[in-house]
Design an enzyme around this catalytic site. Structure first.
Site, PDB file in Angstrom:
ATOM      1  N   GLU A  48    -104.103  19.550  39.566  1.00  0.00           N
ATOM      2  CA  GLU A  48    -102.998  18.692  40.000  1.00  0.00           C
ATOM      3  C   GLU A  48    -101.711  19.460  40.275  1.00  0.00           C
ATOM      4  O   GLU A  48    -100.689  18.862  40.611  1.00  0.00           O
ATOM      5  CB  GLU A  48    -102.734  17.623  38.928  1.00  0.00           C
ATOM      6  CG  GLU A  48    -103.885  16.664  38.708  1.00  0.00           C
ATOM      7  CD  GLU A  48    -104.032  15.651  39.825  1.00  0.00           C
ATOM      8  OE1 GLU A  48    -103.102  15.513  40.640  1.00  0.00           O
ATOM      9  OE2 GLU A  48    -105.085  14.990  39.891  1.00  0.00           O
ATOM     10  N   PRO A  81    -111.142   2.135  42.328  1.00  0.00           N
ATOM     11  CA  PRO A  81    -112.464   2.744  42.530  1.00  0.00           C
ATOM     12  C   PRO A  81    -113.576   1.743  42.785  1.00  0.00           C
ATOM     13  O   PRO A  81    -114.592   2.083  43.387  1.00  0.00           O
ATOM     14  CB  PRO A  81    -112.699   3.510  41.223  1.00  0.00           C
ATOM     15  CG  PRO A  81    -111.829   2.830  40.201  1.00  0.00           C
ATOM     16  CD  PRO A  81    -110.631   2.376  40.954  1.00  0.00           C
ATOM     17  N   GLU A  99     -95.360   3.909  15.714  1.00  0.00           N
ATOM     18  CA  GLU A  99     -95.581   2.774  14.814  1.00  0.00           C
ATOM     19  C   GLU A  99     -97.014   2.880  14.295  1.00  0.00           C
ATOM     20  O   GLU A  99     -97.951   2.364  14.897  1.00  0.00           O
ATOM     21  CB  GLU A  99     -95.381   1.443  15.549  1.00  0.00           C
ATOM     22  CG  GLU A  99     -95.427   0.254  14.601  1.00  0.00           C
ATOM     23  CD  GLU A  99     -96.087  -0.992  15.195  1.00  0.00           C
ATOM     24  OE1 GLU A  99     -95.869  -2.082  14.640  1.00  0.00           O
ATOM     25  OE2 GLU A  99     -96.829  -0.876  16.177  1.00  0.00           O
ATOM     26  N   ASP A 154     -95.630   1.453  20.452  1.00  0.00           N
ATOM     27  CA  ASP A 154     -96.158   0.319  19.695  1.00  0.00           C
ATOM     28  C   ASP A 154     -97.669   0.446  19.496  1.00  0.00           C
ATOM     29  O   ASP A 154     -98.382   0.993  20.345  1.00  0.00           O
ATOM     30  CB  ASP A 154     -95.864  -0.989  20.442  1.00  0.00           C
ATOM     31  CG  ASP A 154     -96.428  -2.198  19.726  1.00  0.00           C
ATOM     32  OD1 ASP A 154     -95.899  -2.539  18.656  1.00  0.00           O
ATOM     33  OD2 ASP A 154     -97.411  -2.766  20.226  1.00  0.00           O
TER      34      ASP A 154
END
Length: 634
Positions: free
Chosen positions: A16, A46, A364, A309
């Protein structure tokens, strides 16, 4: 784990062009305005047989603008400018049209959509092309990385005494000054990523790249963050990458007509308790999507970091459901750990630390995964902080189950100091979890129904209100000073906000009565809420002055069970707490050198009884006490 992380990083470099290019995909995917006025579109679907773009710009013709199929399930479309102007005007509605494998045409919102809105007469959200002639320009630099984090956990929509959805503008001009005055230097924003269901508290995300339009426009949010920065306030985003809403019409679910795409297919792709979809963190394009998402929030909106979270759900294949954690290392290493998810978190923290080292990340995690807050180079998770989630549970258990005379000082101290070596913890007495309907805040547990009748200074100070006000202050101060390397408070809890938090839903007749924060209660001189508010402010200002959160862990010199006294030293200060329900002490010996009162929960301005003389200075004597050579009598 580090090998898996390193292999991913190596593949990103080789295929990449590096992490920087890989995570800039938010600038090419979705629908993007080009400098010459043209439009470039790109999607990953896809499972699609064909992909089209439809909208106001082409009269909603579902086949006039087909995408070209690329490798690896990607599709692209270029629409040339019309007389030098964009063919897709700002504010026009769009949909990606997917021809599924069964031939059905599916109208979808792009996963990369930046702005989605819902008309009052509709159930689903619409994707709106956001390309204003002049976007908001940030004027203020981000604050420098803080040594002591004092976090004000906030929700924009409830940040008003009025029974309605409050706005970014309201938060900017009415709430930020309040946060600054209270001494908090960081605001953590919940429910910003767009979520179709308001009552989900923002945890059922439908559009990951869109700031919630129910509070205002993207530029309104940018202005809000800019103003916070002008006040020296760091702004964190509560980011939800642990799962996604099951919505398909206006969410990620079945985007390309298949059960998988961004998620695991079948049983593994569904969360049993949350009724939501679970990401496939081993998928290359999912990594691109999530990492680019983080970068977009930092670079476009200028967020200073994230609170991740649901990290526990990500870390384990069992998602923490029906599982207890005792600290045994077998609980953290084995086939039950989702190494792909953990590797994603390592990549996320590595990317943030590499490209934006000033940013902060918080995990968390209730499980206590070892090394989660150690650097990735050590094989750790790379987070800066983790939430000390055992502390609020301990306070609830004590208040619910024990008489005052049965409080265990050693157990309180153990809970507040029991944290992994060289990992930073965020201490809190309560957060939004305790404020929700079905639970109770500390103030409500302590004072309950009397909060409705006896919080006026014109009423006699009843034993329930007196006890509640004093313990509310003491619990918050000992948590602040002893519990971690950072401190968090949910908005309104600092002054003992009455009642619970409940969003409009069918079960309450869509009422906003409990979906608000009554800040006005602290401004009424006849109400005792002002005492708790003042104590919280001065507690934060004292930490700002002495910096105990950035200091080494405290030395606890006393935890006396029969006297119910806890004393400890931190940042050159002596903290002394008397939790005895009815016994006061004179000439009580504690470890100290020179002593002058800086903060006193019994002071009159905090609703106390003014029993101590603040003008007196005490000097120690060479009298050994609790393994220290000097002590004083208080």
């Amino acid at each position: 784990r580090y090998s898996l992380f390193y292999n991913h990083l190596k593949n990103i470099e080789e295929s990449e062009g590096g992490l920087d290019k890989f995570t800039k995909s938010y600038k090419t995917f979705g629908v993007n305005q080009l400098a010459d006025g043209g439009i470039y579109c790109k999607e990953w679907a896809p499972g699609a047989e064909a992909v089209f773009l439809a909208g106001d710009f082409n009269g909603w013709n579902p086949s006039s603008h087909p995408y070209k199929k690329l490798e690896y399930g990607k599709w692209e479309l270029f629409i040339p400018p019309e007389d030098g102007q964009s063919p897709v005007p700002h504010g026009s509605k769009l949909k990606v049209v997917i021809r599924a494998q069964n031939g059905a045409l599916l109208y979808r919102i792009s996963p990369w959509a930046r702005y989605v809105v819902r008309d009052e007469d509709k159930v689903n959200y619409d994707w709106v092309h956001w390309n204003p002639p002049q976007s908001y320009i940030h004027k203020n630099p981000s604050p420098k990385r803080l040594k002591s984090l004092r976090i004000y956990e906030s929700h924009v929509g409830i940040a008003s005494p009025e029974g309605k959805v409050a706005s970014y503008k309201n938060f900017t001009y009415n709430v930020l000054p309040r946060i600054k005055d209270l001494g908090y230097n960081c605001v953590q924003l919940m429910a910003i990523m767009e979520h179709a269901y308001y009552a989900s508290f923002g945890y059922q995300v439908t559009s990951f790249f869109a700031a919630s339009s129910r509070y205002g426009t993207p530029d309104d949010l940018k202005e809000m963050i800019d103003v916070a920065h002008s006040m020296g306030i760091t702004v964190l985003l509560d980011v939800v990458h642990s799962h996604a809403s099951k919505n398909s019409e206006d969410g990620l679910n079945q985007f390309d007509g298949t059960d998988s795409c961004f998620f695991h297919s079948g049983y593994r792709g569904n969360h049993q308790l949350w009724d939501s979809r679970l990401f496939d963190y081993a998928n290359w394009e999912v990594l691109r999507f999530l990492l680019s998402n983080l970068r977009m929030w930092i670079e476009d909106y200028r967020f200073d970091g994230f609170r991740f979270d649901g990290v526990t759900s990500m870390l384990y294949h069992h998602h923490g459901i029906g599982t207890g954690f005792s600290g045994d290392y077998n609980e953290y290493f084995g086939l039950h750990v989702d190494e792909d998810a953990l590797c994603y978190l390592m990549l996320a923290n590595h990317m943030i630390n590499t490209l934006h080292p000033e940013c902060i990340t918080i995990a968390e995690d209730v499980s206590g995964m070892p090394a989660l807050c150690r650097p990735v180079a050590e094989g750790g998770g790379g987070f800066d902080y983790r939430l000390a989630m055992a502390i609020p549970d301990k306070w609830i258990q004590i208040i619910k189950e024990l008489k005052d005379e049965d409080w265990n000082m050693g157990n309180i101290v153990h809970t507040l100091t029991n944290r992994r070596c060289e990992e930073k913890y965020i201490a809190y007495a309560e957060s939004h979890d305790q404020a929700l309907v079905g639970d109770k805040t500390l103030a409500f547990r302590l004072m309950d129904a009397e909060m409705y009748t006896n919080m006026s200074v014109l009423m006699p100070l009843t034993p329930v209100i007196d006890r509640g006000i004093q313990l509310h202050k003491m619990i918050r101060l000992i948590t602040h000073a002893l519990g971690g390397e950072s401190y968090l408070n949910f908005m309104g809890n600092e002054f003992g906000h009455p009642e619970w938090l409940d969003f409009p839903r069918i079960g309450n007749n869509e009422s906003y009565h409990y979906a608000r924060r009554q800040f006005n209660l602290t401004e009424d001189d006849l109400l005792r809420y002002k005492f708790l508010n003042a104590f919280d402010r001065d507690m934060n200002k004292l930490e700002e002055r002495f910096g105990w959160l950035a200091s080494p862990q405290a030395y606890v010199s006393e935890k006396h069970e029969s006297n119910k006294v806890i004393a400890f030293e931190r940042a050159g200060l002596i903290f002394i707490f008397n939790f005895h329900p009815y016994q006061s002490y004179v000439d009580y010996r504690v470890v100290a050198f020179k002593y002058k009162i800086l903060l006193d929960s019994d002071a009159g301005e905090y609703g106390g009884h003014q029993r101590l003389d603040h003008s007196t200075e005490y000097f120690s004597e060479q009298y050994p006490h609790n393994y220290r050579p000097n002590s004083i009598m208080v």
